[in-house]
Motif scaffolding. Structure first.
Motif, PDB file in Angstrom:
ATOM      1  N   LYS A   6       6.574  -4.960   6.598  1.00 52.89           N
ATOM      2  CA  LYS A   6       7.348  -3.753   6.899  1.00 52.89           C
ATOM      3  C   LYS A   6       7.770  -3.086   5.594  1.00 52.89           C
ATOM      4  O   LYS A   6       8.355  -3.713   4.716  1.00 52.89           O
ATOM      5  N   THR A  26       2.924   4.068   4.764  1.00 51.84           N
ATOM      6  CA  THR A  26       3.898   2.986   4.847  1.00 51.84           C
ATOM      7  C   THR A  26       3.650   2.144   6.093  1.00 51.84           C
ATOM      8  O   THR A  26       3.487   2.687   7.196  1.00 51.84           O
ATOM      9  N   ASN A  57       4.495  -0.265   9.204  1.00 52.86           N
ATOM     10  CA  ASN A  57       5.618  -0.281  10.125  1.00 52.86           C
ATOM     11  C   ASN A  57       5.618  -1.542  10.987  1.00 52.86           C
ATOM     12  O   ASN A  57       5.993  -1.515  12.149  1.00 52.86           O
ATOM     13  N   ASP A 102       6.816  -5.230  12.332  1.00 56.01           N
ATOM     14  CA  ASP A 102       8.130  -5.819  12.559  1.00 56.01           C
ATOM     15  C   ASP A 102       8.519  -6.708  11.374  1.00 56.01           C
ATOM     16  O   ASP A 102       7.656  -7.317  10.724  1.00 56.01           O
ATOM     17  N   THR A 113       0.965  -1.506  16.409  1.00 48.93           N
ATOM     18  CA  THR A 113       0.811  -0.697  15.198  1.00 48.93           C
ATOM     19  C   THR A 113      -0.200  -1.347  14.267  1.00 48.93           C
ATOM     20  O   THR A 113      -0.553  -2.524  14.446  1.00 48.93           O
TER      21      THR A 113
END
Length: 507
Positions: free
Chosen positions: A67, A80, A82, A84, A423
């Motif tokens: 993350k 970037t 994302n 968890d 993601t």
């Protein structure tokens, strides 16, 4: 005695150099494992070191995506991750062979805990797109491995029976080989291959009368016609020296190795400093670098350059022609990885896959299953790990299209993808700034004509990094090269001090 402190422990890979480097300044270019390990060892010897690293993080290719991780490819946007918190995947090296003693030594010395990395898993799949009888179906690796061992053993046993092999064996020796082939291939008394529990069950054994049901073997012709003997599936990990178990990984991500090194050399490390030129000068080296404040010059007595060659190729220098030629012409592999986060570890819950690799002949090439946090709620698969033309094709796609491809192709094997996906984050190393490639790739000719120029200093500049070893693509290459460069530098300084001893004003 060691427990009582009466006997010092002996490091597995000690590096005991005599003398010191006080008064000498070594400028190290690149804050990856090779650069930081060089500084770490030089600092122990009393040298003053400065590490110039273009990124705003250390570690280079030893990088775990978590993350907040960011990456820029070419002139594209800064992206970037994302994922968890607590989840990660290793975008660079992910495995440590048990025989890479120096890597293991540094993990021990730096206090980096290790855990077993499950590289070999017979419960993973082969998936071949095509038109054969087994094409477009996921087939457990153990089925193909055991069927092929069985068929090959049967063929060899029959050839031995008919004395068709050109082997200097008497009857007793041949009989021993046949017995081995029976055991290796699971042959029956007639030396024929029949399916056994080795290749798994279609109905598992259990209590009472549940003895289990074994499927028939795949036909050899079906395996061949489905492309499952093509080069895409040759990588049988237990046969490859570097991939043989036991393998390890750093607990919590491989970048913990880089972070542990960074703590040791933090006073030497200058991040966000992009090297623009490297010049040998009569009394040492002159480095020009750029940071947020502009361009600066730095002088040093000696330089250790660990920059990847595609990056070094675009840095101004006054190296000898043979060195410049090696820098410009050693190719680096095109390679990429994508991490896919799922809300449920369906590969474990539904398919009993715990670690290991699924192999495909499509753009994905390989799917890696995590060897950590088993039975936890969520997880990250490496949705593809590809090379060469496949990596170029995928790397040329937009981030959204890479994700779309990974999900579409991955769903052919795991239909759970679409429902469970959350993601993703991908890295194409050959497009990533300050790398422009995965690792150096030498053929036999390049080893003879280009490689030797990188093994010796160019005046006051020494070279290190995986590209200066026969351990390209491995962290061990970075560590071994650092040790080699440090030893060479220290030997040179020691020789100079013997030749030109420092005398007092009264001497």
């Amino acid at each position: 005695m060691m427990a009582l402190g009466l006997l010092p422990s002996a490091p597995a890979h000690a590096f005991n150099l005599s003398g010191d480097g006080k008064g000498k300044h070594v400028v190290i270019l690149g804050g990856g494992l090779a650069g930081m390990a060089s500084a770490y060892e030089l600092n122990k010897l009393g040298y003053r070191t400065t590490i110039l690293e273009a990124r705003n993080r250390s570690g280079g290719r030893c990088w775990s995506i978590r993350k907040g991780s960011t990456n820029q490819e070419g002139d594209g946007p800064m992206l970037t991750a994302n994922f968890d918190a607590g989840l990660y995947y290793n975008a660079g090296p992910s495995r440590i062979p048990h025989h890479h003693q120096l890597t293991m030594h540094y993990c021990k010395e730096l206090g980096v805990p290790l855990e077993v990395y499950n590289n070999v898993n017979e419960g993973t799949y082969y998936f071949s797109e095509g038109k054969g009888p087994l094409s477009n179906k996921k087939v457990r690796a153990r089925e193909i491995h055991n069927d092929m061992r069985g068929y090959m053993s049967e063929l060899l046993a029959k050839a031995l029976d008919q004395e068709k092999l050109d082997l200097a064996l008497n009857k007793e020796d041949a009989a021993k080989v046949i017995e081995y082939l029976r055991a290796e291939g699971g042959l029956d008394i007639d030396k024929l291959y029949k399916a056994s529990a080795r290749r798994g069950y279609i109905e598992s054994p259990g209590a009472g009368e549940k003895s289990g049901k074994i499927a028939d073997p795949h036909k050899l012709a079906d395996i061949i016609q489905s492309g499952l003997l093509d080069p895409d599936f040759y990588n049988v990990a237990e046969y490859t020296y570097e991939l043989q178990m036991t393998m390890f990984q750093a607990v919590g991500g491989m970048d913990n190795i880089a972070k542990a090194l960074e703590k040791k050399v933090i006073s030497s490390l200058k991040l966000g400093t992009e090297v623009k030129s490297i010049l040998n000068v009569p009394d040492g080296v002159k480095i020009t670098y750029k940071d947020k404040q502009g361009e600066h010059e730095m002088k040093g007595d000696i330089c250790i350059c660990t920059l990847p060659l595609p990056i070094l190729s675009n840095v101004n220098h006054n190296f000898a022609s043979e060195v410049s030629r090696a820098i410009d012409f050693v190719p680096y592999i095109q390679t990429g990885k994508m991490g896919l986060q799922f809300k449920r570890r369906f590969w474990e819950e539904d398919e009993q896959i715990y670690g290991g690799i699924t192999h495909t002949n499509n753009e994905l090439t390989q799917i890696f299953y995590p060897s950590y946090d088993y039975l936890s709620k969520k997880g990250i698969l490496i949705g593809y790990y590809n090379f060469n033309e496949k990596a170029k094709t995928v790397g040329d796609l937009s981030m959204a299209d890479r994700e779309k491809l990974a999900l579409e192709k991955g769903s052919l094997i795991h239909p759970q993808y679409k429902q469970e996906f959350e993601t993703s984050f991908s890295v194409s190393w050959h497009k990533t700034k300050y790398n422009m490639g995965g690792w150096a790739v030498y053929n036999s000719e390049a080893r003879k004509t280009l490689y030797p120029a990188l093994l010796k200093p160019d005046q006051n500049v020494y070279f290190a990094g995986e590209h200066t070893t026969y351990l390209t693509a491995w962290m061990a290459g970075a560590f071994e090269s650092a040790r080699s460069a440090v030893a060479a530098v220290h030997s040179r300084v020691a020789e100079q001090r013997v030749k030109y001893p420092v005398t007092s004003n009264n001497g």
